[in-house]
Scaffold this motif. Structure first.
Motif, PDB file in Angstrom:
ATOM      1  N   ALA A   1      10.392  19.602  -6.693  1.00 15.68           N
ATOM      2  CA  ALA A   1      10.106  18.965  -5.407  1.00 15.68           C
ATOM      3  C   ALA A   1       8.835  19.535  -4.776  1.00 15.68           C
ATOM      4  O   ALA A   1       8.048  18.802  -4.172  1.00 15.68           O
ATOM      5  CB  ALA A   1      11.294  19.153  -4.465  1.00 15.68           C
TER       6      ALA A   1
ATOM      7  N   GLU B   1       5.891  17.978  -6.492  1.00 12.85           N
ATOM      8  CA  GLU B   1       5.798  16.552  -6.195  1.00 12.85           C
ATOM      9  C   GLU B   1       5.203  16.310  -4.811  1.00 12.85           C
ATOM     10  O   GLU B   1       4.520  15.309  -4.583  1.00 12.85           O
ATOM     11  CB  GLU B   1       7.184  15.905  -6.301  1.00 12.85           C
ATOM     12  CG  GLU B   1       7.202  14.406  -6.057  1.00 12.85           C
ATOM     13  CD  GLU B   1       6.324  13.622  -7.030  1.00 12.85           C
ATOM     14  OE1 GLU B   1       5.794  12.566  -6.623  1.00 12.85           O
ATOM     15  OE2 GLU B   1       6.175  14.070  -8.186  1.00 12.85           O
ATOM     16  N   GLN B   2       5.408  17.232  -3.889  1.00 13.77           N
ATOM     17  CA  GLN B   2       4.884  17.076  -2.545  1.00 13.77           C
ATOM     18  C   GLN B   2       3.415  17.429  -2.428  1.00 13.77           C
ATOM     19  O   GLN B   2       2.782  17.154  -1.405  1.00 13.77           O
ATOM     20  CB  GLN B   2       5.690  17.968  -1.585  1.00 13.77           C
ATOM     21  CG  GLN B   2       7.147  17.577  -1.434  1.00 13.77           C
ATOM     22  CD  GLN B   2       7.984  18.669  -0.801  1.00 13.77           C
ATOM     23  OE1 GLN B   2       7.471  19.695  -0.349  1.00 13.77           O
ATOM     24  NE2 GLN B   2       9.290  18.475  -0.773  1.00 13.77           N
ATOM     25  N   ASP B   3       2.857  18.023  -3.463  1.00 15.91           N
ATOM     26  CA  ASP B   3       1.468  18.501  -3.430  1.00 15.91           C
ATOM     27  C   ASP B   3       0.564  17.508  -4.162  1.00 15.91           C
ATOM     28  O   ASP B   3       0.715  17.289  -5.364  1.00 15.91           O
ATOM     29  CB  ASP B   3       1.388  19.876  -4.091  1.00 15.91           C
ATOM     30  CG  ASP B   3       0.068  20.575  -3.821  1.00 15.91           C
ATOM     31  OD1 ASP B   3      -0.996  19.914  -3.915  1.00 15.91           O
ATOM     32  OD2 ASP B   3       0.077  21.788  -3.544  1.00 15.91           O
ATOM     33  N   GLU B   4      -0.393  16.929  -3.445  1.00 13.38           N
ATOM     34  CA  GLU B   4      -1.270  15.908  -4.058  1.00 13.38           C
ATOM     35  C   GLU B   4      -2.110  16.450  -5.196  1.00 13.38           C
ATOM     36  O   GLU B   4      -2.552  15.704  -6.070  1.00 13.38           O
ATOM     37  CB  GLU B   4      -2.181  15.305  -2.999  1.00 13.38           C
ATOM     38  CG  GLU B   4      -3.164  16.286  -2.357  1.00 13.38           C
ATOM     39  CD  GLU B   4      -4.117  15.591  -1.404  1.00 13.38           C
ATOM     40  OE1 GLU B   4      -4.538  14.468  -1.733  1.00 13.38           O
ATOM     41  OE2 GLU B   4      -4.441  16.178  -0.366  1.00 13.38           O
TER      42      GLU B   4
ATOM     43  N   ARG C   1       1.062  17.262  -8.189  1.00 11.13           N
ATOM     44  CA  ARG C   1       2.122  16.343  -8.614  1.00 11.13           C
ATOM     45  C   ARG C   1       1.809  15.769  -9.979  1.00 11.13           C
ATOM     46  O   ARG C   1       0.645  15.656 -10.392  1.00 11.13           O
ATOM     47  CB  ARG C   1       2.335  15.227  -7.592  1.00 11.13           C
ATOM     48  CG  ARG C   1       1.172  14.272  -7.433  1.00 11.13           C
ATOM     49  CD  ARG C   1       1.615  13.081  -6.579  1.00 11.13           C
ATOM     50  NE  ARG C   1       2.131  13.503  -5.291  1.00 11.13           N
ATOM     51  CZ  ARG C   1       1.492  13.325  -4.146  1.00 11.13           C
ATOM     52  NH1 ARG C   1       0.292  12.740  -4.134  1.00 11.13           N
ATOM     53  NH2 ARG C   1       2.020  13.726  -3.016  1.00 11.13           N
TER      54      ARG C   1
END
Length: 303
Positions: A292, A295-298, A301
């Motif tokens: 997670a 996934e939250q890090d541009e 991800r």
């Protein structure tokens, strides 16, 4: 004979490659592991391992048995973990290995959120770029950048990252701004030695789907990602660093992106673990949290 103990010992020997390392990870005498394997082979009436004075290899029958036993042990661990999780939150110590940059810039700053969710889990974090033997060193899981080639390990891709070629403003004022990769040959650059050792990495570029690996005579070569970033900030040369590691410096204007039309290939990031450990409740929730987080890090991800 305790069949489960024998199966677990067999799996550890296969993964560790020696009886001694397997005994260390199980925290039992070497003679105990040897006796369990001998009794298991006698009970099955088949040889599972070839033994020499220097190494242990799996027989064809042993390889088939290993694949089935790993699944069975995983199912048993899942049953126990699910039951335990239903009664209480996961607890205990987990041992995690992580590369320096990801550990310093990504994982550690976010751990407070993990501890708020799982206050009963303790994390022993090895931060570094050394290639390790997970089974021999008792590592529950590791985050690894690049392709994974270890046998008998589960690899789950959790993200990826690209690179940014950049330099300090003062450096560009003194040396000029390159407009093509070939111009880097005439400018001071800083090289990074790969985690596996050897020569400093080339600067790869991708333009119109054409890959170019530019070999450079670096004025400075380093083997630590923190020092590599410091060298770029100090104006010692042009660097090519993971974008997530330089994004703050870029946003603050302390580094300037270069050759933005020339992109670099992305590098996958995996979490790896031994197959007989992957459903431990405490390890499972940690891995889910890391997934997670990426996934939250541009810039991290999965692509």
């Amino acid at each position: 004979m305790d069949r489960i103990a024998a199966m677990n010992a067999f799996v550890r020997v296969v993964e560790a490659g020696t009886f001694v390392k397997a005994a260390d990870t199980l925290d039992v005498p070497n003679a105990t592991v040897t006796r369990l394997i001998q009794r298991l082979e006698a009970d099955l009436k088949v040889r599972l391992l070839h033994r020499t004075t220097r190494s242990v290899t799996v027989t064809p029958e042993g390889a088939i048995y290993y694949e089935r036993v790993v699944r069975l042990l995983a199912d048993l661990a899942d049953i126990e973990a699910s039951t335990t999780h239903a009664l209480r939150k996961p607890s205990g110590r987990i041992h995690v290995d992580v590369p320096t940059a990801i550990g310093t810039l990504v994982l550690v700053p976010a751990l407070a959120d993990f501890y708020r969710a799982y206050p009963d889990i303790e994390i022993e974090l090895d931060v570094g770029n050394r290639r390790i033997d997970l089974v021999a060193e008792g590592i529950d899981c590791a985050i690894r950048a690049g392709e994974v080639d270890e046998q008998f390990l589960v690899a789950r891709q959790i993200g990826s990252f690209g690179f940014t070629t950049c330099a300090a403003p003062a450096f560009l004022d003194a040396h000029g701004t390159p407009t093509s990769p070939d111009q880097l040959r005439d400018l001071p650059t800083v090289g990074m030695i790969p985690s596996g050792g050897g020569y400093s990495a080339s600067f790869p570029f991708l333009y119109d789907d054409q890959q170019r690996d530019l070999a450079l005579n670096h004025t400075l070569v380093l083997n630590d990602t923190n020092a590599y970033l410091a060298a770029g900030l100090a104006g010692l040369g042009i660097i090519q660093a993971p974008t997530y590691s330089v994004r703050d410096a870029l946003a603050a204007g302390r580094l300037v992106p270069l050759l933005e039309d020339w992109q670099q290939q992305t590098i996958p990031v995996h979490v790896i673990y031994a197959p007989n450990r992957y459903l431990s409740a405490k390890v499972r929730v940690f891995i889910d949290w890391v997934v997670a987080l990426f996934e939250q890090d541009e810039h991290l991800r999965r692509r």
